[in-house]
Design a protein around this motif. Structure first.
Motif, PDB file in Angstrom:
ATOM      1  N   ILE A   1       0.837  -1.193   0.000  1.00 22.00           N
ATOM      2  CA  ILE A   1       0.000   0.000   0.000  1.00 22.00           C
ATOM      3  C   ILE A   1       0.878   1.252   0.000  1.00 22.00           C
TER       4      ILE A   1
ATOM      5  N   SER B   1       1.175   5.413   0.417  1.00 24.23           N
ATOM      6  CA  SER B   1       0.483   6.539   1.041  1.00 24.23           C
ATOM      7  C   SER B   1       1.218   7.830   0.710  1.00 24.23           C
TER       8      SER B   1
ATOM      9  N   ARG C   1       2.813  13.399   4.231  1.00 24.53           N
ATOM     10  CA  ARG C   1       1.987  14.550   4.550  1.00 24.53           C
ATOM     11  C   ARG C   1       2.510  15.844   3.919  1.00 24.53           C
TER      12      ARG C   1
ATOM     13  N   TYR D   1      -8.496   8.171   1.729  1.00 29.69           N
ATOM     14  CA  TYR D   1      -8.109   7.057   2.602  1.00 29.69           C
ATOM     15  C   TYR D   1      -6.606   6.936   2.711  1.00 29.69           C
ATOM     16  N   ASN D   2      -5.896   7.681   1.883  1.00 23.18           N
ATOM     17  CA  ASN D   2      -4.438   7.624   1.829  1.00 23.18           C
ATOM     18  C   ASN D   2      -3.924   6.206   1.690  1.00 23.18           C
ATOM     19  N   ALA D   3      -4.537   5.474   0.769  1.00 31.80           N
ATOM     20  CA  ALA D   3      -4.103   4.097   0.520  1.00 31.80           C
ATOM     21  C   ALA D   3      -4.247   3.814  -0.968  1.00 31.80           C
TER      22      ALA D   3
ATOM     23  N   PHE E   1      -3.171   1.012  -3.946  1.00 35.20           N
ATOM     24  CA  PHE E   1      -2.614  -0.323  -4.188  1.00 35.20           C
ATOM     25  C   PHE E   1      -3.235  -0.908  -5.445  1.00 35.20           C
TER      26      PHE E   1
ATOM     27  N   THR F   1     -10.289  -0.300   3.151  1.00 32.58           N
ATOM     28  CA  THR F   1      -9.428   0.877   3.258  1.00 32.58           C
ATOM     29  C   THR F   1     -10.161   2.026   3.940  1.00 32.58           C
ATOM     30  N   ASP F   2     -11.470   1.900   4.116  1.00 29.67           N
ATOM     31  CA  ASP F   2     -12.250   2.962   4.740  1.00 29.67           C
ATOM     32  C   ASP F   2     -12.647   2.534   6.146  1.00 29.67           C
TER      33      ASP F   2
ATOM     34  N   LYS G   1     -13.438   4.905   8.496  1.00 32.96           N
ATOM     35  CA  LYS G   1     -14.017   6.084   9.138  1.00 32.96           C
ATOM     36  C   LYS G   1     -15.372   5.845   9.809  1.00 32.96           C
TER      37      LYS G   1
ATOM     38  N   LEU H   1      -3.310   2.669   8.362  1.00 31.65           N
ATOM     39  CA  LEU H   1      -4.445   3.451   7.842  1.00 31.65           C
ATOM     40  C   LEU H   1      -5.408   3.812   8.967  1.00 31.65           C
TER      41      LEU H   1
ATOM     42  N   GLN I   1      -6.511   7.561   9.850  1.00 24.65           N
ATOM     43  CA  GLN I   1      -7.909   7.970   9.678  1.00 24.65           C
ATOM     44  C   GLN I   1      -8.532   8.367  11.008  1.00 24.65           C
TER      45      GLN I   1
ATOM     46  N   PRO J   1       3.659   9.394  10.484  1.00 28.60           N
ATOM     47  CA  PRO J   1       3.889  10.299  11.626  1.00 28.60           C
ATOM     48  C   PRO J   1       2.753  10.266  12.649  1.00 28.60           C
TER      49      PRO J   1
END
Lengths: 304, 374
Positions: free
Chosen positions: A125, A127, A130, A223-225, A227, B202-203, B205, B230, B234, B260
């Motif tokens: 994955i 990402s 930032r 989702y910052n993913a 793949f 992947t979600d 939330k 993730l 999230q 981070p």
């Protein structure tokens, strides 16, 4: 226990999440439905265009160091070209072949593109770091109690709405849009009336793929993913959204995407998170059972 | 004519026996070397190859060289069953090291059991594995121990009172969730909610939004790193700022360090280079020299598992049943295998009891937590 206020703010927050997801589904579903409208083909490789969109923007931003919005615009152009190439290589030679042949080719292209991405970017994955994104994305745009809407969500929703309006205008107010509608009604007669059918189909693929690629970028951000197999699930969901709204109908795809996104998030939030995909498909099946042509699909009589 | 045939026969026999002597002993290592969990597999591969090289450098097992054969199964139960069938039907294989993920181990286990092929898992921690086959051994602790340990750590060291759990739907994650919940309730920690996700999610939330309203002190993620990273990001983006995150060995992956948002996250691990005893010094040095990084627990445990397999072959030869009996006979502290990650000896189920350590992310690096639970 929890107060009514907390309960309702939880619901509101889930609704916001659901609408964001729904907007993304709608963007992908539009590509399915437009292609189906003009050549009656379920373009199963559409989910892979979405995945490529996500990877291209990611690569431009992280490897080439382009500013985010430049990468965004460039990706749309490249995805449009990919769409045209896809049609040129895989579907045009089969235009007059049985529909099943083109469908199988679509599945083949989907597997090919997925493995190509696996070779280029690997299976892990990816990402966005930032630092490379506009810092405003992670800030809250609007907060009310526990409910918050981030600028990223605002960006996704506004991009979705703007491009949907744009698409509507193209289809209904331009010459090429009129040609698209004509081709979707009757290919042969349109050709006889002097419409370049292949040009119209290429244009449809270009628009649909650009929208799909854009959805990919937005999801990659949200989702910052990113793949290689992300297109598969999203593609199936968007296909379900297109069917739910009525395949072949552009407003139907928008509505279907919205319904599916909200059903999925509310289902995951309130019923059971293990069955979230099951819940969204159950909604689709229920609609299809009672209204086989979809929410706002047109009834097509059997051609004799 | 007969004479020539006779000579030919002798020649063939001579050549095959010579070939057999130079043929290396195969020790297969089955884990995920590609796919989402490939970074776990990297440690396994490095640890296994390093041990293989060291055995060969010391002259092999009773003069015979060792060959480590990597078998990739992507942590997918279906792939694991395919690999297991292949290994079970390979007469050259008398013992193997694997698998990595508990779900893969549980799929492969009946196949090894029916073929009487002993297997040593360096990493599968699900509770039910040991009781299901007399041919399965592992040199890693079980999830009931790990879950219990984490609950104690959360209560005694961290002082958490309200915890939410977010687990994956698989054997490893659910086993941990159950063990943690049981002990946490005993200690008086309130479990505010338990939510689940599948590996292709992947979600996160919707579930995290729910957790946010419950205001937990910490969220326990008994899953794997690709989703863990993730979830943490999230959670921050839905506005959970002052919530701690912790997990088990599944989150012990350098993937977490790139995030981070994961600063301060802590995990249990079977091996900590800076807390390991003197027996590990040579291993850590050799590993750093060869791969340019500090060994993680996957590398340490696999290094030990390969050593254990080699010791068994050295003692009783390449016979599947004899190797099983030999491994089962290592059943007390005195008979234990002395590995870099501590002593390994098995109970009647082929399980072992080993220490757990806690490490956390500080300034983007894994460091041993100041307070360990002893």
């Amino acid at each position: 226990m929890e107060s009514l206020f907390e309960q309702s703010s939880l619901f509101l927050q889930q609704l916001v999440n659901g609408i964001t997801l729904g907007g993304v589904y709608a963007l992908i579903a539009v590509g399915y439905t437009m292609v189906y409208g003009v050549i009656q083909l379920i373009n199963f490789a559409h989910g892979e265009i979405y995945m490529l969109g996500a990877f291209l923007a990611y690569t431009m931003v992280t490897v080439l160091g382009l500013p985010f919005f430049a990468a965004f615009a460039l990706t749309l152009v490249i995805c449009a070209v990919f769409g045209i190439l896809l049609d040129l290589i895989a579907y045009r030679p089969l235009r007059n072949a049985p529909r099943l042949a083109a469908l199988i080719t679509a599945i083949g292209m989907s597997i090919f593109l997925q493995n190509l991405a696996l070779m280029i970017w690997g299976s892990q994955i990816k990402s966005y770091p930032r630092e490379v994104l506009p810092p405003v994305f992670s800030k809250a745009a609007w907060t009310f109690g526990e409910v918050s809407l981030s600028w990223l969500q605002v960006f996704i929703l506004s991009v979705t709405v703007v491009f949907m309006i744009l698409l509507h205008l193209i289809i209904h107010k331009t010459r090429i849009g009129t040609a698209m509608r004509a081709v979707s009604q009757d290919k042969t007669t349109s050709a006889l009336m002097g419409i370049g059918v292949n040009r119209v189909i290429s244009f449809t693929f270009a628009i649909g793929s650009a929208m799909g690629g854009m959805a990919g970028i937005l999801v990659g951000l949200y989702y910052n993913a990113i793949f290689p197999t992300m297109g598969y699930i999203a593609g199936i969901k968007a296909f379900a959204a297109a069917v739910l709204g009525g395949i072949g109908s552009v407003p139907g795809a928008m509505l279907g995407g919205g319904v599916l996104g909200i059903a999925e998030v509310i289902g995951a939030g309130y019923i059971s998170s293990e069955y979230r995909d099951g819940i969204s498909y159950a909604v689709m099946i229920a609609v299809i059972l009672f209204k086989p042509s979809g929410l706002i699909g047109r009834q097509i009589g059997e051609k004799v | 004519m007969k004479k020539i045939l006779g000579i030919l026969c002798v020649l063939v026999m001579l050549s095959t026996s010579a070939w057999a002597e130079s043929k290396p002993i195969r020790i297969p290592v089955a884990a995920a070397f590609t796919g989402q969990l490939a970074s776990f597999g990297e440690g396994i591969q490095n640890g296994a190859l390093l041990k293989g090289e060291e055995i060969n450098a010391r002259g092999g097992i009773n003069g015979q060289k060792v060959k480590i054969v990597l078998e990739d199964e992507l942590c997918d139960p279906k792939e694991a069953a395919t690999v297991a069938t292949k290994l079970a039907n390979d007469p050259r294989v008398s013992v193997l090291v694997g698998h990595l993920c508990s779900s893969a181990t549980l799929a492969a286990l009946p196949i090894y059991r029916d073929a009487h092929l002993p297997a040593i898992s360096p990493a599968s921690t699900n509770v039910s594995i040991g009781k299901m086959s007399p041919y399965y051994f592992r040199n890693v602790y079980r999830d009931d121990f790990q879950g219990l340990f984490l609950a104690k750590y959360a209560h005694h060291i961290k002082g958490y009172e309200k915890v939410a759990i977010f687990h994956e739907v698989n054997d490893y994650s659910m086993g941990l969730m159950l063990a943690f919940t049981k002990q946490a309730k005993k200690l008086g920690i309130r479990i505010l909610g338990t939510e689940a996700y599948t590996a292709d999610t992947t979600d996160f939330k919707p579930q995290l939004t729910k957790f946010k309203m419950m205001k937990p002190d910490a969220i326990f993620i008994p899953g794997y790193a690709p989703q863990g990273t993730l979830i943490v990001s999230q959670a921050r983006s839905v506005g959970m700022r002052n919530v701690d995150f912790f997990g088990a060995d599944g989150l012990d992956d350098d993937l977490m360090l790139k995030n981070p948002d994961a600063e301060g996250l802590f995990v249990t691990t079977p091996f900590l280079p800076d807390k390991a005893g003197p027996q590990a010094a040579g291993f850590i040095k050799a590993y750093e020299a060869k791969y340019g990084k500090v060994p993680n627990w996957f590398a340490a445990n696999t290094y030990d598992a390969v050593g254990l397999a080699a010791q068994a072959i050295g003692a009783v030869g390449q016979d599947r049943v004899k190797i099983r009996d030999y491994l089962a006979s290592l059943n007390s502290k005195e008979k234990a295998y002395e590995g870099v990650a501590g002593k390994t000896y098995f109970d009647e189920n082929g399980d072992c009891l080993k220490d757990a350590f806690v490490k956390k992310i500080k300034d983007g690096k894994w460091v041993g937590a100041e307070k360990q639970l002893r």
